[in-house]
Motif scaffolding. Sequence first.
Motif, PDB file in Angstrom:
ATOM      1  N   LYS A  28       2.517  -5.385   4.889  1.00 39.14           N
ATOM      2  CA  LYS A  28       3.166  -5.950   6.081  1.00 39.14           C
ATOM      3  C   LYS A  28       3.242  -4.921   7.213  1.00 39.14           C
ATOM      4  O   LYS A  28       3.374  -5.283   8.374  1.00 39.14           O
ATOM      5  N   SER A  29       3.136  -3.644   6.869  1.00 40.11           N
ATOM      6  CA  SER A  29       3.221  -2.600   7.900  1.00 40.11           C
ATOM      7  C   SER A  29       1.865  -2.395   8.574  1.00 40.11           C
ATOM      8  O   SER A  29       0.860  -2.920   8.124  1.00 40.11           O
TER       9      SER A  29
ATOM     10  N   LEU B 160      10.340  10.663   7.225  1.00 42.07           N
ATOM     11  CA  LEU B 160      11.695  10.078   7.239  1.00 42.07           C
ATOM     12  C   LEU B 160      12.106   9.557   5.870  1.00 42.07           C
ATOM     13  O   LEU B 160      13.280   9.411   5.589  1.00 42.07           O
ATOM     14  N   GLY B 161      11.114   9.243   5.017  1.00 44.28           N
ATOM     15  CA  GLY B 161      11.420   8.743   3.671  1.00 44.28           C
ATOM     16  C   GLY B 161      11.333   9.884   2.675  1.00 44.28           C
ATOM     17  O   GLY B 161      12.070  10.872   2.810  1.00 44.28           O
ATOM     18  N   ALA B 162      10.437   9.752   1.683  1.00 47.17           N
ATOM     19  CA  ALA B 162      10.325  10.794   0.652  1.00 47.17           C
ATOM     20  C   ALA B 162      10.152  12.155   1.319  1.00 47.17           C
ATOM     21  O   ALA B 162       9.335  12.326   2.228  1.00 47.17           O
TER      22      ALA B 162
ATOM     23  N   ARG C 213       7.374   3.964   1.648  1.00 49.43           N
ATOM     24  CA  ARG C 213       8.460   4.944   1.759  1.00 49.43           C
ATOM     25  C   ARG C 213       7.949   6.391   1.792  1.00 49.43           C
ATOM     26  O   ARG C 213       8.727   7.321   1.898  1.00 49.43           O
TER      27      ARG C 213
ATOM     28  N   ILE D   6       2.998 -10.979   3.069  1.00 42.70           N
ATOM     29  CA  ILE D   6       2.762 -12.072   2.120  1.00 42.70           C
ATOM     30  C   ILE D   6       4.107 -12.730   1.800  1.00 42.70           C
ATOM     31  O   ILE D   6       5.091 -12.053   1.493  1.00 42.70           O
TER      32      ILE D   6
ATOM     33  N   THR E 140      19.390   3.799   2.656  1.00 42.16           N
ATOM     34  CA  THR E 140      19.561   5.157   3.212  1.00 42.16           C
ATOM     35  C   THR E 140      19.340   5.112   4.720  1.00 42.16           C
ATOM     36  O   THR E 140      18.301   4.635   5.184  1.00 42.16           O
TER      37      THR E 140
ATOM     38  N   THR F  42       0.836  -1.212   0.000  1.00 43.73           N
ATOM     39  CA  THR F  42       0.000   0.000   0.000  1.00 43.73           C
ATOM     40  C   THR F  42       0.868   1.258   0.000  1.00 43.73           C
ATOM     41  O   THR F  42       0.551   2.246   0.662  1.00 43.73           O
TER      42      THR F  42
ATOM     43  N   PHE G  25      -3.000  -5.658   0.662  1.00 46.66           N
ATOM     44  CA  PHE G  25      -2.258  -6.243   1.779  1.00 46.66           C
ATOM     45  C   PHE G  25      -1.012  -5.404   2.038  1.00 46.66           C
ATOM     46  O   PHE G  25      -0.382  -4.927   1.097  1.00 46.66           O
TER      47      PHE G  25
ATOM     48  N   TRP H 166      16.488   2.631   5.921  1.00 48.35           N
ATOM     49  CA  TRP H 166      15.731   2.151   4.756  1.00 48.35           C
ATOM     50  C   TRP H 166      16.659   1.223   3.992  1.00 48.35           C
ATOM     51  O   TRP H 166      17.622   1.680   3.381  1.00 48.35           O
TER      52      TRP H 166
ATOM     53  N   VAL I 114       8.490   9.343  -6.347  1.00 43.18           N
ATOM     54  CA  VAL I 114       7.053   9.241  -6.078  1.00 43.18           C
ATOM     55  C   VAL I 114       6.278   9.257  -7.396  1.00 43.18           C
ATOM     56  O   VAL I 114       5.378   8.438  -7.620  1.00 43.18           O
TER      57      VAL I 114
ATOM     58  N   ALA J 201       3.254  -4.878  -5.547  1.00 47.10           N
ATOM     59  CA  ALA J 201       3.639  -3.449  -5.552  1.00 47.10           C
ATOM     60  C   ALA J 201       4.597  -3.175  -4.391  1.00 47.10           C
ATOM     61  O   ALA J 201       4.396  -2.263  -3.600  1.00 47.10           O
ATOM     62  N   THR J 202       5.629  -3.987  -4.306  1.00 45.52           N
ATOM     63  CA  THR J 202       6.638  -3.869  -3.243  1.00 45.52           C
ATOM     64  C   THR J 202       7.973  -3.466  -3.877  1.00 45.52           C
ATOM     65  O   THR J 202       8.119  -3.560  -5.103  1.00 45.52           O
TER      66      THR J 202
ATOM     67  N   TYR K 244       9.850  15.281  -0.461  1.00 46.61           N
ATOM     68  CA  TYR K 244       8.940  16.098  -1.260  1.00 46.61           C
ATOM     69  C   TYR K 244       8.863  15.392  -2.597  1.00 46.61           C
ATOM     70  O   TYR K 244       9.619  14.437  -2.844  1.00 46.61           O
TER      71      TYR K 244
HETATM   72  C1  LIG Z   1      15.060   8.094   2.307  1.00 46.53           C
HETATM   73  C2  LIG Z   1      14.220   8.274   1.088  1.00 46.53           C
HETATM   74  C3  LIG Z   1      14.114   9.520   0.482  1.00 46.53           C
HETATM   75  C4  LIG Z   1      13.345   9.698  -0.653  1.00 46.53           C
HETATM   76  N1  LIG Z   1      13.194  10.940  -1.169  1.00 46.53           N
HETATM   77  C5  LIG Z   1      12.370  11.139  -2.224  1.00 46.53           C
HETATM   78  C6  LIG Z   1      12.099  12.435  -2.702  1.00 46.53           C
HETATM   79  O1  LIG Z   1      12.557  13.423  -2.126  1.00 46.53           O
HETATM   80  N2  LIG Z   1      11.295  12.582  -3.799  1.00 46.53           N
HETATM   81  C7  LIG Z   1      10.720  11.496  -4.425  1.00 46.53           C
HETATM   82  O2  LIG Z   1       9.973  11.671  -5.393  1.00 46.53           O
HETATM   83  N3  LIG Z   1      10.944  10.244  -3.957  1.00 46.53           N
HETATM   84  C8  LIG Z   1      11.748  10.054  -2.875  1.00 46.53           C
HETATM   85  N4  LIG Z   1      11.955   8.796  -2.395  1.00 46.53           N
HETATM   86  C9  LIG Z   1      11.418   7.656  -3.149  1.00 46.53           C
HETATM   87  C10 LIG Z   1       9.920   7.449  -2.907  1.00 46.53           C
HETATM   88  O3  LIG Z   1       9.665   7.407  -1.523  1.00 46.53           O
HETATM   89  C11 LIG Z   1       9.541   6.143  -3.568  1.00 46.53           C
HETATM   90  O4  LIG Z   1       9.885   6.216  -4.940  1.00 46.53           O
HETATM   91  C12 LIG Z   1       8.047   5.791  -3.486  1.00 46.53           C
HETATM   92  O5  LIG Z   1       7.495   6.131  -2.240  1.00 46.53           O
HETATM   93  C13 LIG Z   1       7.928   4.292  -3.757  1.00 46.53           C
HETATM   94  O6  LIG Z   1       6.587   3.877  -3.706  1.00 46.53           O
HETATM   95  P1  LIG Z   1       6.210   2.350  -3.976  1.00 46.53           P
HETATM   96  O7  LIG Z   1       4.757   2.236  -3.804  1.00 46.53           O
HETATM   97  O8  LIG Z   1       6.844   1.927  -5.268  1.00 46.53           O
HETATM   98  O9  LIG Z   1       6.981   1.503  -2.856  1.00 46.53           O
HETATM   99  P2  LIG Z   1       6.867   1.554  -1.259  1.00 46.53           P
HETATM  100  O10 LIG Z   1       6.516   2.914  -0.791  1.00 46.53           O
HETATM  101  O11 LIG Z   1       8.121   0.949  -0.750  1.00 46.53           O
HETATM  102  O12 LIG Z   1       5.631   0.601  -0.926  1.00 46.53           O
HETATM  103  C14 LIG Z   1       5.743  -0.786  -0.870  1.00 46.53           C
HETATM  104  C15 LIG Z   1       4.842  -1.333   0.218  1.00 46.53           C
HETATM  105  O13 LIG Z   1       4.901  -2.764   0.157  1.00 46.53           O
HETATM  106  C16 LIG Z   1       4.876  -3.274   1.480  1.00 46.53           C
HETATM  107  N5  LIG Z   1       5.460  -4.627   1.425  1.00 46.53           N
HETATM  108  C17 LIG Z   1       6.732  -4.983   1.080  1.00 46.53           C
HETATM  109  N6  LIG Z   1       6.868  -6.331   1.117  1.00 46.53           N
HETATM  110  C18 LIG Z   1       5.655  -6.830   1.474  1.00 46.53           C
HETATM  111  C19 LIG Z   1       5.155  -8.154   1.667  1.00 46.53           C
HETATM  112  N7  LIG Z   1       5.930  -9.234   1.500  1.00 46.53           N
HETATM  113  N8  LIG Z   1       3.857  -8.314   2.037  1.00 46.53           N
HETATM  114  C20 LIG Z   1       3.042  -7.220   2.226  1.00 46.53           C
HETATM  115  N9  LIG Z   1       3.482  -5.948   2.044  1.00 46.53           N
HETATM  116  C21 LIG Z   1       4.753  -5.748   1.675  1.00 46.53           C
HETATM  117  C22 LIG Z   1       5.699  -2.267   2.267  1.00 46.53           C
HETATM  118  O14 LIG Z   1       5.396  -2.332   3.656  1.00 46.53           O
HETATM  119  C23 LIG Z   1       5.282  -0.944   1.619  1.00 46.53           C
HETATM  120  O15 LIG Z   1       4.189  -0.339   2.302  1.00 46.53           O
HETATM  121  C24 LIG Z   1      12.690   8.586  -1.229  1.00 46.53           C
HETATM  122  C25 LIG Z   1      12.759   7.342  -0.610  1.00 46.53           C
HETATM  123  C26 LIG Z   1      13.494   7.193   0.552  1.00 46.53           C
HETATM  124  C27 LIG Z   1      13.509   5.860   1.248  1.00 46.53           C
END
Ligand SMILES: Cc1cc2nc3c(=O)[nH]c(=O)nc-3n(C[C@H](O)[C@H](O)[C@H](O)COP(=O)(O)OP(=O)(O)OC[C@H]3O[C@@H](n4cnc5c(N)ncnc54)[C@H](O)[C@@H]3O)c2cc1C
Length: 328
Positions: A33-34, A53-55, A40, A128, A185, A10, A31, A276, A309, A157-158, A57
């Motif tokens: 895990k958090s 702490l993650g993204a 992020r 999962i 990070t 999510t 689904f 991270w 993002v 979507a992980t 902006y």
């Molecule tokens: C320190 C840091 C700084 C960043 N700075 C920026 C920024 O300034 N600008 C920008 O645009 N982007 C930034 N990013 C990147 C941005 O946060 C990501 O590109 C984006 O949030 C990724 O989204 P996602 O949905 O692909 O993955 P995620 O946000 O990682 O979502 C994946 C989800 O899957 C869940 N999951 C994983 N494995 C399982 C499993 N086995 N079963 C169930 N659930 C599971 C996780 O708990 C998580 O909620 C940064 C990231 C970090 C970590």
Amino acid sequence: MNAPIAIIGTGIAGLSAAQALHAAGQDIELFDKSRGSGGRMASKRSDAGSLDLGAQYFTARDRRFVEVVQQWQARGWVAEWQPSLYNAQDGQLSASPDEQLRWVGSPRMSAITRAMLGALPVKFSCRITEVFRGDRYWSLLDAEGNSHGPYSHVIVATPAPQASALLAAAPKLAGTAASVIMDPTWAVALGFDSPLDTRVEGCFVQDSPLDWLARNPSKPGRDTHLDTWVLHASSVWSRQNLDLPKEAVIEQLHGAFAELIGCAVPPPSFTLAHRWLYARPAQAHQWGALADADLGLYACGDWCLSGRVEGAWLSGQDAARRLLEHLQ
Ligand SMILES: Cc1cc2nc3c(=O)[nH]c(=O)nc-3n(C[C@H](O)[C@H](O)[C@H](O)COP(=O)(O)OP(=O)(O)OC[C@H]3O[C@@H](n4cnc5c(N)ncnc54)[C@H](O)[C@@H]3O)c2cc1C
């Protein structure tokens, strides 16, 4: 039987796919895990208020994402962040104003995914571990040994390293996900009782253990009694210090911060460190999303596109589009 579509994750990618499928009249089940959504883009609730702490902006360049961000802004989910921006290089701080529009969730980054999730059906604290297919339908197995299903399709979507195991039923997809390197990070938050005597609100850092710092209360709507700062270590430093205890990470990054910020830095009254493991893909890709349409298995996430993002949101849209096309 009309089985729903399962979406694992999510973060913004999973929720982007979920919204598109829901809008097209599909039943979905999410689904994670958090304990909450956002991945992020989640915000950490702490004694010093909530902290991104993650993204930090995000920017919007693709027309489709620009449009959706405008809708989010109209609903109050996001606001523009206009920090007083600096560069730090070779021990020198220099102002670095630019014309870039920077968006943040309001009043915290996690507000966006929370609003996107709305009332969609979701199981949190559910990791999962296996995605497998019977004659016609998919089932999921979680870490507690419970099975979930049946599902007509599954979208993973992980982050890529976690996706590759879940994509085992489609070895080509699993191999592609396994080829993606994701950099770690270390993030540290520091809280000071009185505001630091500096104009810096955001800073890109070179030649230091740090590569970014932000003054959290300079973002719109943040509610905190402390002057809180979020520091990100570079991926090189983070990799070299992956297993350092949190106290040592805080000490070292606090030291690097004090060295470059150009004003007196008292001992913080609040500290926190978060690692991270899979922060950002080491390079961008042009995959959009991964699909084995005949099997009904899909993968999306920032690692399929830009590692940002915006890329994650677009990837979720792409996974949903491909799935819907195959239904027709
Ligand atoms: C320190 C840091 C700084 C960043 N700075 C920026 C920024 O300034 N600008 C920008 O645009 N982007 C930034 N990013 C990147 C941005 O946060 C990501 O590109 C984006 O949030 C990724 O989204 P996602 O949905 O692909 O993955 P995620 O946000 O990682 O979502 C994946 C989800 O899957 C869940 N999951 C994983 N494995 C399982 C499993 N086995 N079963 C169930 N659930 C599971 C996780 O708990 C998580 O909620 C940064 C990231 C970090 C970590």
